[in-house]
Design a protein around this motif. Structure first.
Motif, mmCIF file in Angstrom:
data_model
loop_
_atom_site.group_PDB
_atom_site.id
_atom_site.type_symbol
_atom_site.label_atom_id
_atom_site.label_comp_id
_atom_site.label_asym_id
_atom_site.label_seq_id
_atom_site.Cartn_x
_atom_site.Cartn_y
_atom_site.Cartn_z
ATOM 1 N N ASP A 85 4.638 18.598 -12.033
ATOM 2 C CA ASP A 85 3.722 19.661 -10.310
ATOM 3 C C ASP A 85 5.740 20.052 -9.836
ATOM 4 N N LYS A 86 5.942 21.450 -9.834
ATOM 5 C CA LYS A 86 7.104 22.304 -9.636
ATOM 6 C C LYS A 86 7.742 21.901 -8.017
ATOM 7 N N VAL A 87 6.256 21.852 -7.430
ATOM 8 C CA VAL A 87 6.336 21.565 -6.398
ATOM 9 C C VAL A 87 6.809 20.644 -5.419
ATOM 10 N N ILE A 88 6.426 19.188 -6.121
ATOM 11 C CA ILE A 88 6.554 17.822 -6.262
ATOM 12 C C ILE A 88 7.735 17.931 -6.869
ATOM 13 N N GLN A 89 8.095 18.450 -7.569
ATOM 14 C CA GLN A 89 9.269 17.821 -8.117
ATOM 15 C C GLN A 89 10.219 18.413 -7.537
ATOM 16 N N SER A 90 10.448 19.359 -6.681
ATOM 17 C CA SER A 90 11.531 20.097 -5.597
ATOM 18 C C SER A 90 11.169 19.501 -4.877
ATOM 19 N N HIS B 22 1.135 -0.956 -0.004
ATOM 20 C CA HIS B 22 -0.515 0.168 0.136
ATOM 21 C C HIS B 22 1.063 1.289 0.269
ATOM 22 N N LYS B 23 2.281 0.913 0.592
ATOM 23 C CA LYS B 23 3.144 2.849 0.572
ATOM 24 C C LYS B 23 3.672 2.241 -1.081
ATOM 25 N N VAL B 24 3.839 1.395 -1.580
ATOM 26 C CA VAL B 24 4.038 1.472 -2.548
ATOM 27 C C VAL B 24 2.943 2.305 -3.948
ATOM 28 N N TYR B 25 2.156 1.398 -3.396
ATOM 29 C CA TYR B 25 0.622 2.059 -3.999
ATOM 30 C C TYR B 25 0.700 3.847 -4.532
ATOM 31 N N THR B 26 0.332 3.706 -2.849
ATOM 32 C CA THR B 26 0.686 5.673 -3.026
ATOM 33 C C THR B 26 1.834 6.179 -3.677
ATOM 34 N N ILE B 27 2.880 5.389 -4.007
ATOM 35 C CA ILE B 27 3.962 5.790 -5.030
ATOM 36 C C ILE B 27 3.288 6.473 -6.231
ATOM 37 N N LYS B 28 2.766 5.798 -7.242
ATOM 38 C CA LYS B 28 2.555 5.671 -8.076
ATOM 39 C C LYS B 28 2.039 7.356 -8.934
ATOM 40 N N PRO B 29 0.606 7.795 -7.869
ATOM 41 C CA PRO B 29 -0.365 8.460 -8.269
ATOM 42 C C PRO B 29 0.503 10.063 -8.726
ATOM 43 N N ILE B 30 1.639 10.495 -7.912
ATOM 44 C CA ILE B 30 2.312 11.416 -8.295
ATOM 45 C C ILE B 30 1.815 12.581 -9.327
ATOM 46 N N GLN B 31 2.246 13.863 -9.387
ATOM 47 C CA GLN B 31 1.530 14.548 -10.062
ATOM 48 C C GLN B 31 2.983 14.432 -10.863
ATOM 49 N N MET B 32 4.091 14.617 -11.672
ATOM 50 C CA MET B 32 5.151 14.489 -12.032
ATOM 51 C C MET B 32 5.551 15.746 -12.477
#
Length: 196
Positions: free
Chosen positions: A158-163, A146-156
């Motif tokens: 998005d500048k904040v996510i990238q940072s 379930h921790k692995v599944y939460t990794i997938k939907p990140i918004q790649m």
């Protein structure tokens, strides 16, 4: 017919030796008949393509647990879907209702109410066995999955996510690399004791 019986007996024997309860084995055989497994062409049944991977990492128990935990979770979803796809046994309220979509396989055109209830009970039994196995054997692996599944939907994009991801990379890279170092140390340590 004799060949089929021999294969069935061999399959039942092999599965029992590997730890599948007798009742579960018989239930699976009954479900295979209901879903027409024996009616599939041999080239389809024995094409060499499996639904789930069968090769596991030898000696890598945790990796195998993680993989098998994911497979059991998928089986739980599959069996639940199969239960939902069975015709309902309640009274029909609309005689003009449309047939189920072609993706929802109904093994026989007309299934008696008692047959449907029997199949539903068998599927529930298999589902319960899978759920019990997951609860008793794969609880920790489920948490990891379930921790692995939460990794997938990140918004790649998005500048904040990238940072933030770049900020976390050093720590995560170090952790990942340390796993490899631990494995190397274990190998060296094991190798020391193997050679006199």
């Amino acid at each position: 017919m004799a060949k089929r019986m021999l294969c069935l007996c061999l399959c039942l024997t092999i599965c029992q030796v590997r730890g599948v309860p007798v009742k579960m084995n018989k239930t699976i055989q009954s479900l295979l008949q209901f879903y027409g497994h024996d009616k599939l062409p041999l080239r389809v049944r024995f094409s060499g393509e499996t639904v789930f991977p069968r090769e596991f990492a030898p000696g890598r128990i945790e990796v195998n647990r993680l993989l098998l935990g994911g497979i059991m979770e998928t089986y739980e979803e599959l069996i639940s879907l199969m239960i939902k796809q069975l015709p309902t046994t309640g009274p029909k309220t609309d005689d003009n209702s449309s047939p189920p979509p072609s993706s929802a396989p109904v093994p026989q055109a007309q299934v008696a109410k008692s047959d449907t209830d029997n199949i539903r009970g068998q599927l529930h039994y298999i589902l319960t066995k899978i759920q019990d196995l997951r609860k008793n054997v794969f609880a920790e692996q489920d948490k990891i999955l379930h921790k692995v599944y939460t990794i997938k939907p990140i918004q790649m994009d998005d500048k904040v996510i990238q940072s933030k991801a770049l900020w976390e990379l050093q720590y995560l890279y170090e952790e990942a690399r340390a796993l490899n170092d631990v494995r190397r140390r274990r190998r060296r340590h094991a190798h020391k004791f193997k050679t006199p």
